[in-house]
Design an enzyme around this catalytic site. Structure first.
Site, PDB file in Angstrom:
ATOM      1  N   GLU A  78       5.467  -3.564 -33.925  1.00 13.34           N
ATOM      2  CA  GLU A  78       6.860  -3.257 -34.265  1.00 13.34           C
ATOM      3  C   GLU A  78       7.778  -3.209 -33.043  1.00 13.34           C
ATOM      4  O   GLU A  78       8.805  -2.509 -33.066  1.00 13.34           O
ATOM      5  CB  GLU A  78       6.930  -1.917 -34.993  1.00 13.34           C
ATOM      6  CG  GLU A  78       6.340  -1.976 -36.385  1.00 13.34           C
ATOM      7  CD  GLU A  78       6.797  -0.797 -37.224  1.00 13.34           C
ATOM      8  OE1 GLU A  78       7.519  -1.038 -38.209  1.00 13.34           O
ATOM      9  OE2 GLU A  78       6.432   0.347 -36.897  1.00 13.34           O
ATOM     10  N   HIS A  97      10.537   5.319 -31.867  1.00  8.89           N
ATOM     11  CA  HIS A  97      10.302   5.078 -33.294  1.00  8.89           C
ATOM     12  C   HIS A  97       9.146   5.960 -33.731  1.00  8.89           C
ATOM     13  O   HIS A  97       8.138   6.042 -33.038  1.00  8.89           O
ATOM     14  CB  HIS A  97       9.959   3.602 -33.539  1.00  8.89           C
ATOM     15  CG  HIS A  97       9.375   3.354 -34.906  1.00  8.89           C
ATOM     16  ND1 HIS A  97      10.061   3.663 -36.065  1.00  8.89           N
ATOM     17  CD2 HIS A  97       8.175   2.862 -35.303  1.00  8.89           C
ATOM     18  CE1 HIS A  97       9.302   3.343 -37.108  1.00  8.89           C
ATOM     19  NE2 HIS A  97       8.153   2.863 -36.673  1.00  8.89           N
ATOM     20  N   HIS A  99       7.123   8.105 -37.415  1.00 11.05           N
ATOM     21  CA  HIS A  99       6.938   8.249 -38.863  1.00 11.05           C
ATOM     22  C   HIS A  99       6.900   9.736 -39.233  1.00 11.05           C
ATOM     23  O   HIS A  99       6.073  10.166 -40.032  1.00 11.05           O
ATOM     24  CB  HIS A  99       5.621   7.595 -39.310  1.00 11.05           C
ATOM     25  CG  HIS A  99       5.448   6.175 -38.891  1.00 11.05           C
ATOM     26  ND1 HIS A  99       4.211   5.579 -38.755  1.00 11.05           N
ATOM     27  CD2 HIS A  99       6.359   5.211 -38.575  1.00 11.05           C
ATOM     28  CE1 HIS A  99       4.365   4.318 -38.372  1.00 11.05           C
ATOM     29  NE2 HIS A  99       5.649   4.067 -38.249  1.00 11.05           N
ATOM     30  N   HIS A 167       9.438   4.773 -44.371  1.00 10.41           N
ATOM     31  CA  HIS A 167       8.826   4.402 -43.095  1.00 10.41           C
ATOM     32  C   HIS A 167       8.980   5.481 -42.017  1.00 10.41           C
ATOM     33  O   HIS A 167       7.993   6.000 -41.523  1.00 10.41           O
ATOM     34  CB  HIS A 167       9.448   3.078 -42.620  1.00 10.41           C
ATOM     35  CG  HIS A 167       8.790   2.475 -41.437  1.00 10.41           C
ATOM     36  ND1 HIS A 167       8.886   1.144 -41.113  1.00 10.41           N
ATOM     37  CD2 HIS A 167       8.040   3.022 -40.448  1.00 10.41           C
ATOM     38  CE1 HIS A 167       8.207   0.902 -40.016  1.00 10.41           C
ATOM     39  NE2 HIS A 167       7.685   2.023 -39.588  1.00 10.41           N
TER      40      HIS A 167
HETATM   41 MN    MN Z   1       6.538   2.193 -37.839  1.00  6.97          MN
END
Ligand code: MN
Length: 239
Positions: A78, A97, A99, A167
């Site tokens: 990603e 980033h 979750h 996500h």
């Molecule tokens: Mn992710």
């Protein structure tokens, strides 16, 4: 070749902090733009943040192509999240980033996360919600193409954070310490909003002007240096 030793060490420390503070687990990542080449950024190869060492940090062009030899190691699938944001946000030099399980329920219910504590200010007055379905239909929800990364970056816009439906979220700020502060308190704010909702009644959030006023402290030495020293001490990083 400019010396980025200090910056890469700070990126490793940031990985350990985000893991210790529960913002990332086996998944999630943080990157930093190369100050000597704004068209590239540093990020780990694909490992859990708690395990990352200086040797794991590699450099990518904004389009996701590696600079140098990955030595057979797998990059994060990603990384387009990072390149997509760096492309359109010249003010952003570090991206997280994750979750976060505290954050995910908000996007799932189209509930905005808004700052209800002075320490929430780094996440920004407005946190937009991105849905990969809008422009890419049914996917596995991973942001793997530059088109997807750019689409997310467009929804993020000029904001410091965005939620990603089904996500997680992204945070984007001027440097590593600021983005760590932003990610830690975005998660904490999500938890506090959930608790406030249990109490009932209307939540009285910070105004945008108050967010700016609070960030003078939260993103200045008074807040940032104090928090960083504390987080480093708690983390698994050892010199
Ligand atoms: Mn992710």
């Amino acid at each position: 070749m400019e010396d980025n030793t200090g910056l890469i060490r700070e990126l490793v420390i940031a990985n350990r902090i985000l893991a210790r503070e529960g913002v990332v687990d086996a998944f999630g990542h943080i990157s930093v733009r190369n100050p000597n080449n704004p068209e590239s950024y540093f990020i780990s190869v694909s490992r859990a943040p708690e395990l990352i060492t200086v040797d794991d940090i590699v450099e990518f062009r904004l389009d996701g192509e590696p600079i140098g030899d990955l030595r057979g190691r797998t990059p994060y699938g990603e990384r387009a999240i990072h390149g997509g944001i760096y492309e359109i946000r010249s003010d952003v030099n570090s991206v997280v980033h994750n979750h976060s399980q505290e954050v995910v329920p908000f996007a799932a219910t189209n509930t905005l996360i808004r700052p209800l504590l002075h320490m929430s200010a780094p996440m920004g007055a407005h946190v937009p919600i991105w849905d990969i379905r809008d422009n890419f239909g049914e996917t596995n929800h991973l942001v793997v193409t530059m088109e997807q990364g750019r689409d997310l970056a467009t929804t993020l816009g000029e904001n410091a954070s965005a939620l990603m439906k089904r996500h997680g979220c992204v945070c984007a700020r001027r440097n590593i310490r600021e983005v760590v502060m932003t990610a830690v308190y975005l998660q904490a704010t999500a938890k506090m909003i959930m608790q406030a909702k249990l109490l009932g009644g209307e939540i009285d959030y910070l105004t945008p002007a108050e967010v700016d006023l609070c960030n003078v402290n939260q993103l200045g030495p008074l807040g940032l240096d104090r928090a960083w020293e504390y987080w480093v001490m708690r983390s698994s990083y050892k010199d």
